[in-house]
Design a protein around this motif. Structure first.
Motif, PDB file in Angstrom:
ATOM      1  N   GLU A 176      -1.449   4.504  23.847  1.00 46.89           N
ATOM      2  CA  GLU A 176      -1.302   5.942  23.633  1.00 46.89           C
ATOM      3  C   GLU A 176      -0.093   6.265  22.760  1.00 46.89           C
ATOM      4  O   GLU A 176       0.236   7.426  22.542  1.00 46.89           O
ATOM      5  N   ASN A 177       0.572   5.213  22.278  1.00 47.42           N
ATOM      6  CA  ASN A 177       1.720   5.353  21.367  1.00 47.42           C
ATOM      7  C   ASN A 177       2.880   6.121  21.999  1.00 47.42           C
ATOM      8  O   ASN A 177       3.662   6.779  21.308  1.00 47.42           O
ATOM      9  N   VAL A 178       2.987   6.015  23.322  1.00 51.15           N
ATOM     10  CA  VAL A 178       4.088   6.673  24.030  1.00 51.15           C
ATOM     11  C   VAL A 178       5.377   5.892  23.844  1.00 51.15           C
ATOM     12  O   VAL A 178       6.455   6.469  23.690  1.00 51.15           O
ATOM     13  N   ILE A 179       5.265   4.567  23.877  1.00 56.51           N
ATOM     14  CA  ILE A 179       6.426   3.717  23.638  1.00 56.51           C
ATOM     15  C   ILE A 179       6.128   2.791  22.467  1.00 56.51           C
ATOM     16  O   ILE A 179       4.961   2.545  22.136  1.00 56.51           O
ATOM     17  N   ASP A 180       7.176   2.292  21.856  1.00 58.24           N
ATOM     18  CA  ASP A 180       7.023   1.426  20.685  1.00 58.24           C
ATOM     19  C   ASP A 180       7.585   0.044  20.988  1.00 58.24           C
ATOM     20  O   ASP A 180       8.784  -0.115  21.205  1.00 58.24           O
ATOM     21  N   LEU A 181       6.707  -0.938  21.025  1.00 60.51           N
ATOM     22  CA  LEU A 181       7.138  -2.327  21.195  1.00 60.51           C
ATOM     23  C   LEU A 181       7.092  -3.069  19.862  1.00 60.51           C
ATOM     24  O   LEU A 181       7.063  -4.294  19.835  1.00 60.51           O
ATOM     25  N   GLY A 182       7.089  -2.303  18.799  1.00 62.43           N
ATOM     26  CA  GLY A 182       7.003  -2.892  17.467  1.00 62.43           C
ATOM     27  C   GLY A 182       5.644  -2.710  16.834  1.00 62.43           C
ATOM     28  O   GLY A 182       5.445  -3.021  15.657  1.00 62.43           O
ATOM     29  N   GLN A 183       4.689  -2.164  17.626  1.00 63.29           N
ATOM     30  CA  GLN A 183       3.320  -2.027  17.115  1.00 63.29           C
ATOM     31  C   GLN A 183       3.197  -0.953  16.042  1.00 63.29           C
ATOM     32  O   GLN A 183       2.300  -1.015  15.205  1.00 63.29           O
ATOM     33  N   ARG A 184       4.096   0.025  16.054  1.00 62.41           N
ATOM     34  CA  ARG A 184       3.991   1.099  15.063  1.00 62.41           C
ATOM     35  C   ARG A 184       4.225   0.573  13.652  1.00 62.41           C
ATOM     36  O   ARG A 184       3.616   1.052  12.694  1.00 62.41           O
ATOM     37  N   ARG A 185       5.075  -0.400  13.537  1.00 61.65           N
ATOM     38  CA  ARG A 185       5.353  -0.974  12.220  1.00 61.65           C
ATOM     39  C   ARG A 185       4.499  -2.206  11.947  1.00 61.65           C
ATOM     40  O   ARG A 185       3.978  -2.370  10.835  1.00 61.65           O
ATOM     41  N   SER A 186       4.335  -3.056  12.961  1.00 59.58           N
ATOM     42  CA  SER A 186       3.715  -4.363  12.728  1.00 59.58           C
ATOM     43  C   SER A 186       2.284  -4.490  13.223  1.00 59.58           C
ATOM     44  O   SER A 186       1.593  -5.448  12.876  1.00 59.58           O
ATOM     45  N   GLY A 187       1.829  -3.557  14.056  1.00 63.96           N
ATOM     46  CA  GLY A 187       0.470  -3.644  14.580  1.00 63.96           C
ATOM     47  C   GLY A 187       0.436  -4.192  15.996  1.00 63.96           C
ATOM     48  O   GLY A 187       1.436  -4.701  16.523  1.00 63.96           O
ATOM     49  N   LEU A 188      -0.734  -4.113  16.612  1.00 65.25           N
ATOM     50  CA  LEU A 188      -0.881  -4.483  18.014  1.00 65.25           C
ATOM     51  C   LEU A 188      -0.731  -5.981  18.274  1.00 65.25           C
ATOM     52  O   LEU A 188      -0.535  -6.391  19.419  1.00 65.25           O
ATOM     53  N   HIS A 189      -0.802  -6.801  17.234  1.00 66.43           N
ATOM     54  CA  HIS A 189      -0.733  -8.251  17.452  1.00 66.43           C
ATOM     55  C   HIS A 189       0.626  -8.696  17.999  1.00 66.43           C
ATOM     56  O   HIS A 189       0.756  -9.820  18.496  1.00 66.43           O
ATOM     57  N   VAL A 190       1.642  -7.827  17.933  1.00 71.07           N
ATOM     58  CA  VAL A 190       2.965  -8.205  18.452  1.00 71.07           C
ATOM     59  C   VAL A 190       3.039  -8.055  19.975  1.00 71.07           C
ATOM     60  O   VAL A 190       4.006  -8.518  20.591  1.00 71.07           O
ATOM     61  N   LEU A 191       2.056  -7.436  20.577  1.00 69.30           N
ATOM     62  CA  LEU A 191       2.144  -7.097  22.000  1.00 69.30           C
ATOM     63  C   LEU A 191       2.265  -8.299  22.938  1.00 69.30           C
ATOM     64  O   LEU A 191       3.049  -8.242  23.894  1.00 69.30           O
ATOM     65  N   PRO A 192       1.507  -9.378  22.750  1.00 66.95           N
ATOM     66  CA  PRO A 192       1.643 -10.495  23.698  1.00 66.95           C
ATOM     67  C   PRO A 192       3.071 -11.017  23.815  1.00 66.95           C
ATOM     68  O   PRO A 192       3.591 -11.199  24.927  1.00 66.95           O
ATOM     69  N   THR A 193       3.726 -11.242  22.683  1.00 66.11           N
ATOM     70  CA  THR A 193       5.093 -11.770  22.713  1.00 66.11           C
ATOM     71  C   THR A 193       6.062 -10.774  23.326  1.00 66.11           C
ATOM     72  O   THR A 193       6.907 -11.133  24.160  1.00 66.11           O
ATOM     73  N   ARG A 194       5.939  -9.513  22.946  1.00 65.75           N
ATOM     74  CA  ARG A 194       6.851  -8.492  23.476  1.00 65.75           C
ATOM     75  C   ARG A 194       6.646  -8.306  24.980  1.00 65.75           C
ATOM     76  O   ARG A 194       7.599  -8.101  25.727  1.00 65.75           O
ATOM     77  N   SER A 195       5.400  -8.364  25.419  1.00 60.70           N
ATOM     78  CA  SER A 195       5.134  -8.177  26.851  1.00 60.70           C
ATOM     79  C   SER A 195       5.673  -9.347  27.667  1.00 60.70           C
ATOM     80  O   SER A 195       6.142  -9.165  28.791  1.00 60.70           O
ATOM     81  N   GLU A 196       5.624 -10.550  27.109  1.00 57.14           N
ATOM     82  CA  GLU A 196       6.190 -11.708  27.808  1.00 57.14           C
ATOM     83  C   GLU A 196       7.676 -11.491  28.090  1.00 57.14           C
ATOM     84  O   GLU A 196       8.161 -11.779  29.189  1.00 57.14           O
ATOM     85  N   ILE A 197       8.391 -10.998  27.103  1.00 57.46           N
ATOM     86  CA  ILE A 197       9.831 -10.764  27.257  1.00 57.46           C
ATOM     87  C   ILE A 197      10.084  -9.760  28.376  1.00 57.46           C
ATOM     88  O   ILE A 197      10.949  -9.957  29.244  1.00 57.46           O
ATOM     89  N   ILE A 198       9.317  -8.677  28.375  1.00 55.10           N
ATOM     90  CA  ILE A 198       9.505  -7.626  29.376  1.00 55.10           C
ATOM     91  C   ILE A 198       9.155  -8.129  30.776  1.00 55.10           C
ATOM     92  O   ILE A 198       9.883  -7.880  31.748  1.00 55.10           O
ATOM     93  N   LEU A 199       8.049  -8.849  30.894  1.00 55.72           N
ATOM     94  CA  LEU A 199       7.630  -9.346  32.206  1.00 55.72           C
ATOM     95  C   LEU A 199       8.609 -10.378  32.754  1.00 55.72           C
ATOM     96  O   LEU A 199       8.874 -10.415  33.965  1.00 55.72           O
ATOM     97  N   ARG A 200       9.145 -11.208  31.894  1.00 57.35           N
ATOM     98  CA  ARG A 200      10.162 -12.167  32.356  1.00 57.35           C
ATOM     99  C   ARG A 200      11.386 -11.430  32.887  1.00 57.35           C
ATOM    100  O   ARG A 200      11.976 -11.818  33.897  1.00 57.35           O
TER     101      ARG A 200
END
Length: 208
Positions: A176-200
């Protein structure tokens, strides 16, 4: 010879009546679902009509009704298919060796890969486009299987629910584009790596 020609002509007529591609019975259903998924991801949910699916699949406008009595039934089947794929992705990720935190991060990354690859399907599976969910018990069971799979992978149902809530909430906030994990600039493919960092970060205080 005339009899053979008559048989061949009849077969051609049946193929044309089915829509032109000569789908076998089981293939038609799969072909329609494949066409529906393509429309869903490439266009919009509003564009996903039974007529559009028939056109995309190259079959007659009546053909989809052999498997899906209405538009809602098609959406339910798409969602069920999506839940099965997501559960399988989680189960595969859970096979990796490592600590509990490693496993949580891996499951979260698999979840996010699914969402990044199929954002419109993820919205359909979990969103409000299916207001009559309670009329489709199989849909509820498939949704429940996601939490069950995560809990089984971690040997802790409560932890599984917490991980599911965390990664799913993160996924929906991003979609819903409420938060930016880098997807706004780089696309949704960055989500797995960014989510790993947050979950850890969230779950590393647990003893592995």
């Amino acid at each position: 010879m005339n009899k053979e020609r008559d048989t061949s002509a009849a077969s051609s007529a049946v193929a044309k009546a089915a829509g032109g591609r000569g789908y076998h019975h089981g293939d038609l259903r799969n072909g329609l679902l494949e066409a529906a998924r393509a429309i869903l991801e490439e266009e919009t949910l509003e564009a996903l009509t039974l007529r559009a699916v028939a056109r995309k699949a190259g079959v007659s406008h009546a053909a989809p009704y052999r498997h899906f009595p209405n538009h809602e039934a098609l959406l339910v089947e798409l969602s069920i298919e999506g839940f099965d794929e997501l559960r399988e992705a989680i189960a595969e990720a859970a096979k990796a060796q490592g600590s509990e935190t490693d496993k949580i991060a891996g499951i979260g990354a698999a979840y996010m890969r699914f969402v990044a690859a199929r954002p419109a399907l993820a919205r359909l599976m979990f969103g409000g486009q299916l207001p009559n969910r309670d009329q489709f018990p199989a849909l509820g069971l498939k949704a429940d299987s996601i939490g069950t799979e995560i809990g089984a992978a971690l040997s802790d149902d409560a932890l599984g629910l917490a991980v599911w809530a965390a990664v799913h909430g993160l996924a929906m906030l991003v979609l819903e584009n409420v938060i930016d994990l880098g997807q706004r600039r780089s696309g949704l493919h960055v989500l797995p790596t960014r989510s790993e960092i947050i979950l850890r970060s969230l779950f590393s205080t647990r003893r592995d």
